[in-house]
Design a protein around this motif. Structure first.
Motif, mmCIF file in Angstrom:
data_model
loop_
_atom_site.group_PDB
_atom_site.id
_atom_site.type_symbol
_atom_site.label_atom_id
_atom_site.label_comp_id
_atom_site.label_asym_id
_atom_site.label_seq_id
_atom_site.Cartn_x
_atom_site.Cartn_y
_atom_site.Cartn_z
ATOM 1 N N LEU B 198 0.830 -1.204 0.000
ATOM 2 C CA LEU B 198 0.000 0.000 0.000
ATOM 3 C C LEU B 198 0.865 1.255 0.000
ATOM 4 C CD1 LEU B 198 -2.867 -1.048 2.415
ATOM 5 C CD2 LEU B 198 -3.006 -0.624 -0.032
ATOM 6 N N LEU B 199 1.906 1.261 0.872
ATOM 7 C CA LEU B 199 2.800 2.421 0.930
ATOM 8 C C LEU B 199 3.464 2.641 -0.419
ATOM 9 C CD1 LEU B 199 4.445 2.096 4.454
ATOM 10 C CD2 LEU B 199 2.789 3.784 3.655
ATOM 11 N N GLY B 200 3.938 1.528 -1.012
ATOM 12 C CA GLY B 200 4.584 1.618 -2.315
ATOM 13 C C GLY B 200 3.633 2.194 -3.349
ATOM 14 N N ALA B 201 2.375 1.793 -3.258
ATOM 15 C CA ALA B 201 1.401 2.219 -4.265
ATOM 16 C C ALA B 201 1.085 3.711 -4.166
ATOM 17 C CB ALA B 201 0.119 1.406 -4.116
ATOM 18 N N VAL B 202 1.024 4.250 -2.930
ATOM 19 C CA VAL B 202 0.656 5.662 -2.807
ATOM 20 C C VAL B 202 1.858 6.594 -2.933
ATOM 21 C CG1 VAL B 202 -1.426 5.291 -1.449
ATOM 22 C CG2 VAL B 202 0.760 5.595 -0.284
ATOM 23 N N ALA B 203 3.087 6.045 -2.864
ATOM 24 C CA ALA B 203 4.282 6.895 -2.836
ATOM 25 C C ALA B 203 4.347 7.835 -4.041
ATOM 26 C CB ALA B 203 5.527 6.024 -2.775
ATOM 27 N N LEU B 204 4.224 7.242 -5.251
ATOM 28 C CA LEU B 204 4.412 8.041 -6.460
ATOM 29 C C LEU B 204 3.347 9.131 -6.604
ATOM 30 C CD1 LEU B 204 6.185 8.329 -8.973
ATOM 31 C CD2 LEU B 204 4.643 6.740 -10.118
ATOM 32 N N PRO B 205 2.050 8.775 -6.541
ATOM 33 C CA PRO B 205 1.034 9.832 -6.677
ATOM 34 C C PRO B 205 1.129 10.905 -5.598
ATOM 35 C CG PRO B 205 0.012 7.650 -6.586
ATOM 36 C CD PRO B 205 1.460 7.455 -6.438
ATOM 37 N N SER B 206 1.453 10.512 -4.335
ATOM 38 C CA SER B 206 1.476 11.542 -3.303
ATOM 39 C C SER B 206 2.653 12.484 -3.493
ATOM 40 C CB SER B 206 1.442 10.954 -1.892
ATOM 41 O OG SER B 206 1.951 9.671 -1.880
ATOM 42 N N LEU B 207 3.814 11.953 -3.858
ATOM 43 C CA LEU B 207 4.958 12.833 -4.135
ATOM 44 C C LEU B 207 4.601 13.832 -5.229
ATOM 45 C CD1 LEU B 207 8.114 10.536 -4.069
ATOM 46 C CD2 LEU B 207 7.632 12.520 -2.627
ATOM 47 N N ALA B 208 3.974 13.331 -6.289
ATOM 48 C CA ALA B 208 3.603 14.201 -7.407
ATOM 49 C C ALA B 208 2.613 15.264 -6.952
ATOM 50 C CB ALA B 208 3.004 13.371 -8.535
ATOM 51 N N LEU B 209 1.640 14.857 -6.133
ATOM 52 C CA LEU B 209 0.624 15.794 -5.673
ATOM 53 C C LEU B 209 1.251 16.878 -4.792
ATOM 54 C CD1 LEU B 209 -2.419 16.391 -5.595
ATOM 55 C CD2 LEU B 209 -2.513 15.113 -3.454
ATOM 56 N N ILE B 210 2.089 16.451 -3.839
ATOM 57 C CA ILE B 210 2.721 17.407 -2.924
ATOM 58 C C ILE B 210 3.501 18.445 -3.708
ATOM 59 C CG2 ILE B 210 4.528 17.662 -1.177
ATOM 60 C CD1 ILE B 210 3.666 14.861 -0.154
ATOM 61 N N PHE B 211 4.305 17.976 -4.663
ATOM 62 C CA PHE B 211 5.139 18.924 -5.375
ATOM 63 C C PHE B 211 4.307 19.878 -6.222
ATOM 64 C CE2 PHE B 211 8.059 20.727 -8.335
ATOM 65 C CZ PHE B 211 9.148 20.978 -7.519
ATOM 66 N N SER B 212 3.269 19.343 -6.832
ATOM 67 C CA SER B 212 2.470 20.196 -7.687
ATOM 68 C C SER B 212 1.751 21.271 -6.863
ATOM 69 C CB SER B 212 1.520 19.302 -8.490
ATOM 70 O OG SER B 212 0.255 19.815 -8.551
ATOM 71 N N LEU B 213 1.331 20.917 -5.636
ATOM 72 C CA LEU B 213 0.704 21.914 -4.765
ATOM 73 C C LEU B 213 1.720 22.963 -4.339
ATOM 74 C CD1 LEU B 213 -1.602 19.696 -2.551
ATOM 75 C CD2 LEU B 213 -2.243 21.291 -4.359
ATOM 76 N N LEU B 214 2.919 22.511 -3.943
ATOM 77 C CA LEU B 214 3.982 23.434 -3.554
ATOM 78 C C LEU B 214 4.258 24.436 -4.656
ATOM 79 C CD1 LEU B 214 6.717 21.283 -1.778
ATOM 80 C CD2 LEU B 214 5.352 23.171 -0.829
ATOM 81 N N ASP B 215 4.386 23.920 -5.872
ATOM 82 C CA ASP B 215 4.677 24.744 -7.032
ATOM 83 C C ASP B 215 3.631 25.845 -7.183
ATOM 84 O OD1 ASP B 215 5.856 25.667 -9.273
ATOM 85 O OD2 ASP B 215 5.078 24.098 -10.606
ATOM 86 N N ARG B 216 2.374 25.473 -7.016
ATOM 87 C CA ARG B 216 1.313 26.465 -7.196
ATOM 88 C C ARG B 216 1.313 27.494 -6.082
ATOM 89 N NH1 ARG B 216 -3.693 23.381 -10.054
ATOM 90 N NH2 ARG B 216 -2.337 21.821 -10.959
ATOM 91 N N MET B 217 1.642 27.079 -4.868
ATOM 92 C CA MET B 217 1.606 28.022 -3.755
ATOM 93 C C MET B 217 2.759 29.006 -3.824
ATOM 94 S SD MET B 217 0.119 25.996 -0.511
ATOM 95 C CE MET B 217 0.918 24.444 -0.667
ATOM 96 N N VAL B 218 3.898 28.528 -4.256
ATOM 97 C CA VAL B 218 5.080 29.378 -4.292
ATOM 98 C C VAL B 218 4.952 30.440 -5.367
ATOM 99 C CG1 VAL B 218 7.553 29.402 -4.736
ATOM 100 C CG2 VAL B 218 6.560 27.624 -3.295
ATOM 101 N N ILE B 219 4.464 30.018 -6.533
ATOM 102 C CA ILE B 219 4.415 30.973 -7.648
ATOM 103 C C ILE B 219 3.219 31.905 -7.538
ATOM 104 C CG2 ILE B 219 4.252 31.186 -10.164
ATOM 105 C CD1 ILE B 219 5.773 28.561 -10.361
#
Lengths: 248, 219
Positions: B198-219
């Motif tokens: 389960l952890l392995g399965a959520v790792a990729l999507p959550s990393l992508a989601l976190i970064f994409s949110l960060l990107d939007r907040m910073v800019i």
């Protein structure tokens, strides 16, 4: 005498397009008998088989399996009938449709309501009977034709049927696979009805034979005796392979 | 990833890095990955044409009129397409077809779709073998496809293949009914996923989601 495994009374059937295939067939097969159903192409053999498990509805007459009437209109008994009649079809690719051998063998017992360890057990037992247990996790298309035919036999054995029906079991098999399948069939303690053009195979496996021609049973008797009667063979478009010698 | 506008290009760089990371961790042969990703070429060709057609803001570039809107759309197709294809390659190279079907079943994809996929998987070899045999039989009688005139023959061969497959479908259905089929295939899955899965399965999507949110907040 106990209830016959199969009893067919005055069975007649015509296809919806009006093509009449069966004209009053009578058959009685006792428990544990091995019977060959012989007859030329187009005699109605496959049509007859599909009546035994209620896929075709009888136009006239009745079919009883282990004393129970095959009633197409009653889904409850039909389910019971289909678990009592095991049909092995000609092309194993039609019969093996699940991703792995094990799952395919599990398909029938699963539909009968088996789950868990009981299901696993039924699958393993059936695969052991045909000597294919080691192929349980393999996909069917990686097996040879003979192996696929054996798995197809296992898929119906797993349902512990009252009667095992084989449609042309020896077709397309190489001689070794043909012999191996005969050994397997001989080792089974089950009522057997075998549709075949392979007359030597019928002699080898079935003490009794029926001949279906033109939609009726034209002969019923000891296989060896029927096949010695040239008149009967000729009338029913049956031929022994050249050079084949019937002993005894 | 699909919902991220192409103008957040840092997010896309990160997505790309993530998927490359997955491919490297899975130790997939890079040459194979590259070869398989060539399937994207038709889409790229289409995308390359897009900047030349459109309306709105434009500029002249080496004598060609380039439209900004088209350029962005093309960039979006190429970026999303490449990352999508790489993701699909990573998935199909690391999981067996059976695992993928099991996963879809567990993700509650409608049973009928899982069943269709299961049957396709089982019969694709049978049908392609049949097609091959028909081809050999045509060649054996001296047929060679030379041009448009032969399309009629190829067309009827395709029709014959379709009818044969259709009839096989009917026979398979008969065989299923004979073994008591009442409408539901057995579940494919036996073992349920453990925590690590389960952890392995959520790792990729959550990393992508976190970064994409960060990107939007910073800019």
């Amino acid at each position: 005498m106990s209830t016959p495994s199969l009893e067919i009374k005055e069975l007649a059937f015509a296809y919806p397009d009006g093509n009449q295939a069966l004209y009053g067939v009578n058959i009685k097969i006792e428990k544990g008998e091995r019977v060959a159903l012989l007859g030329p192409n187009g005699a109605g053999k496959t049509t007859l088989i599909l009546h035994i498990n209620g896929i075709h509805a009888a136009g006239h007459g009745q079919v009883y399996v282990g004393g129970v009437l095959v009633d197409v209109k009653n889904p409850e008994t039909l389910r019971g009938i289909r678990s009592r009649v095991g049909i092995v079809f000609q092309d194993p690719d039609d019969q093996l449709f699940m991703p792995t051998v094990g799952e395919d063998v599990a398909f029938g017992p699963y539909n009968m309501g088996l789950r868990g360890a009981e299901l696993d057990n039924a699958v393993d037992q059936a695969l052991i009977l045909v000597g294919m247990l080691e192929f349980k996790d393999r996909p069917p298309h990686h097996l040879s034709f003979g192996q696929r035919r054996r798995v197809a036999v296992a898929t119906v054995l797993a349902m512990k049927p009252e009667i095992l029906i084989l449609d042309e079991p020896s077709s397309n098999l190489d001689p070794a696979s043909r012999r191996e399948l005969a050994e397997i069939l001989n080792s089974l303690d089950i009522t057997l009805l075998m549709v075949t053009h392979d007359l030597p195979y019928a002699v080898e496996l079935c003490p009794r034979s029926l001949i279906l021609a033109g939609g009726v049973i034209t002969a019923d008797g000891k296989t060896a005796e029927l096949l010695k009667d040239e008149q009967i063979l000729k009338q029913n478009r049956l031929e022994l392979p050249k050079g084949f010698n019937l002993q005894g | 990833m699909v919902a991220t506008p192409i103008t957040y290009w840092i997010s896309y760089l990160f997505f790309f890095a993530l998927i490359l990371g997955v491919i490297l961790i899975a130790k997939l042969p890079l040459l194979t990955v590259f070869k398989r990703s060539l399937i994207e070429i038709p889409f790229i060709l289409f995308a390359v044409l897009m900047p030349f057609f459109g309306t709105g803001k434009s500029s002249i570039f080496f004598g060609f009129t380039i439209y900004e809107e088209g350029l962005l759309a093309a960039a979006a197709i190429i970026a999303k397409g490449t990352i999508g294809v790489l993701g699909a390659i990573a998935l199909s190279a690391t999981s067996t077809a059976k695992d993928i079907l099991q996963g879809l079943e567990r993700l509650k994809l409608p049973a009928i779709m899982v069943n269709i996929a299961t049957f396709s998987l089982r019969y694709i070899n049978v049908v392609s073998d049949e097609m091959e045999r028909m081809k050999v039989a045509r060649i054996a009688r001296g047929f060679q496809a030379r041009g448009v005139r032969d399309w009629k023959i190829l067309g009827s061969a395709a029709a014959a293949l379709f009818i044969r497959s259709y009839e096989r479908g009917e026979r398979v259905h008969l065989a299923m009914l004979s073994r008591g089929f009442t409408g539901a295939l057995p579940k494919i899955s036996n073992d349920s996923p453990n925590r690590q899965d389960l952890l392995g399965a959520v790792a990729l999507p959550s990393l992508a989601l976190i970064f994409s949110l960060l990107d939007r907040m910073v800019i």
